[in-house]
Design an enzyme around this catalytic site. Structure first.
Site, PDB file in Angstrom:
ATOM      1  N   HIS A 115      -9.790  -4.690   8.498  1.00  0.00           N
ATOM      2  CA  HIS A 115      -9.640  -4.393   6.997  1.00  0.00           C
ATOM      3  C   HIS A 115      -7.954  -4.349   6.631  1.00  0.00           C
ATOM      4  CE1 HIS A 115      -8.667  -0.625   9.688  1.00  0.00           C
ATOM      5  NE2 HIS A 115      -7.883  -0.257   8.514  1.00  0.00           N
ATOM      6  N   HIS A 179       1.462   7.257   7.578  1.00  0.00           N
ATOM      7  CA  HIS A 179       0.133   6.849   7.820  1.00  0.00           C
ATOM      8  C   HIS A 179      -0.013   7.177   9.401  1.00  0.00           C
ATOM      9  CE1 HIS A 179      -3.718   4.775   7.643  1.00  0.00           C
ATOM     10  NE2 HIS A 179      -3.381   3.754   8.346  1.00  0.00           N
TER      11      HIS A 179
END
Length: 312
Positions: A115, A179
């Site tokens: 992804h 993140h």
């Protein structure tokens, strides 16, 4: 010939963990405008810089950089399956050019991407309509990672290659910003996970489902303030965006892994894709960058940003 650049955070949890209707509508509206911007540019070729999350690259042989001559998606987190529309001839030319510029990229005729690379082009074009592309892997997950100075050098060489092509080239970077997804680290992983990080191999459907469920649960806990992962760091995110907008590659080149991990989490290292992409455009000429959107979205475990850059 024209060259431009586009960057966006990605998250495996888009479409799985809802951050609320208002935020989903905000992001959807931004991507609608972004698609219009891309359609106006009319790219003939995409060069996408992106990380991997131990789905295609493993410690058995972990390159700093790799260009895919042929590539396919592992279809994790509801991303599409199948081959990427790689322009193999141009990819081979790109590899040779980068070598001539002193950047030792690896070559793959069977690149597997997740992804981290597929989500952005799918959201922009739809999987069946992605233009011809050259996928470029940057190791952002597996220490030791390439230092920022080498990432900038990679980007500069890619920009010089793009400038010589007789077509419209859209350079894309996907990852970060701050993140901290639950990516295991080799030296602290239990034996069975350590073996997976080294040897790789195809995950069974059950194993992939369990892996994705763990990430989904972590996103829910993060939004509730109950997670052990690092909080999103908007100050760090805005600093990175500001440095990119100001083309301050000297400052970006001084970023080190210890500080990134401490301030932005394990996935913060994915800003290498943004840095390389901006360095690529800067090698073509001075640019003006525009941050379209930024918002910390804990449900997606991401400081979520979108930026474009165009030559002056």
């Amino acid at each position: 010939m024209a060259v431009a650049a586009l960057f966006s955070s990605h998250s495996p949890l888009i479409g799985l963990n809802s951050p609320g209707g208002e935020i989903e509508l905000e992001v959807k509206a931004q991507f609608e405008q972004l698609r219009a911007w891309v359609e106006n540019f009319k790219p003939d070729l995409i060069i996408e810089l992106a990380p991997d999350h131990f789905n295609g690259f493993f410690y058995k042989l972990m390159p700093s950089f790799c260009v895919g001559v042929e590539a396919s998606s592992v279809a994790d987190y509801k991303t599409p399956a199948g081959p990427l529309p790689v322009d193999s001839a141009l990819a081979e030319q790109c590899i040779a050019y980068l070598h001539q510029q002193g950047v030792d990229v690896a070559t793959s005729y069977d690149m597997r991407v997740d992804h981290g690379l597929t989500q952005l082009p799918d959201m922009l074009f739809g999987w069946e309509n992605v233009p011809p592309m050259i996928p470029v892997f940057i190791n952002c997950a597996a220490p030791p990672r390439p230092p920022m100075q080498r990432v900038i050098k990679l980007g500069e060489a890619i920009g010089q290659f793009a400038a010589e092509l007789d077509c419209n080239v859209l350079i894309m970077g996907s990852g970060g910003l701050s993140h901290d997804p639950p990516i295991p680290l080799l030296h602290s992983a239990p034996p069975e996970i350590r073996e997976r990080l080294i040897s790789g191999g195809e995950l069974s459907a059950e194993a992939r489902a369990l892996r994705q469920e763990r990430t989904l649960i972590e996103g829910i806990k993060s939004a509730a303030g109950e997670s052990d992962i690092l909080d999103i760091n908007p100050e760090w995110d805005r600093e990175v965006l500001n440095l990119l907008e100001n083309r301050d590659f000297d400052a970006l080149g001084r970023f080190n892994d210890e500080d990134i991990s401490r301030l932005a989490g394990r996935g913060g290292h994915e800003v290498r894709a943004w840095v390389a992409g901006c360095a690529a455009l800067n090698a073509v000429g001075p640019y003006t960058a525009k941050t379209w959107y930024y918002r910390p979205i804990p449900e997606w475990i991401a400081g979520f940003g979108i930026m474009t850059a165009e030559l002056n």
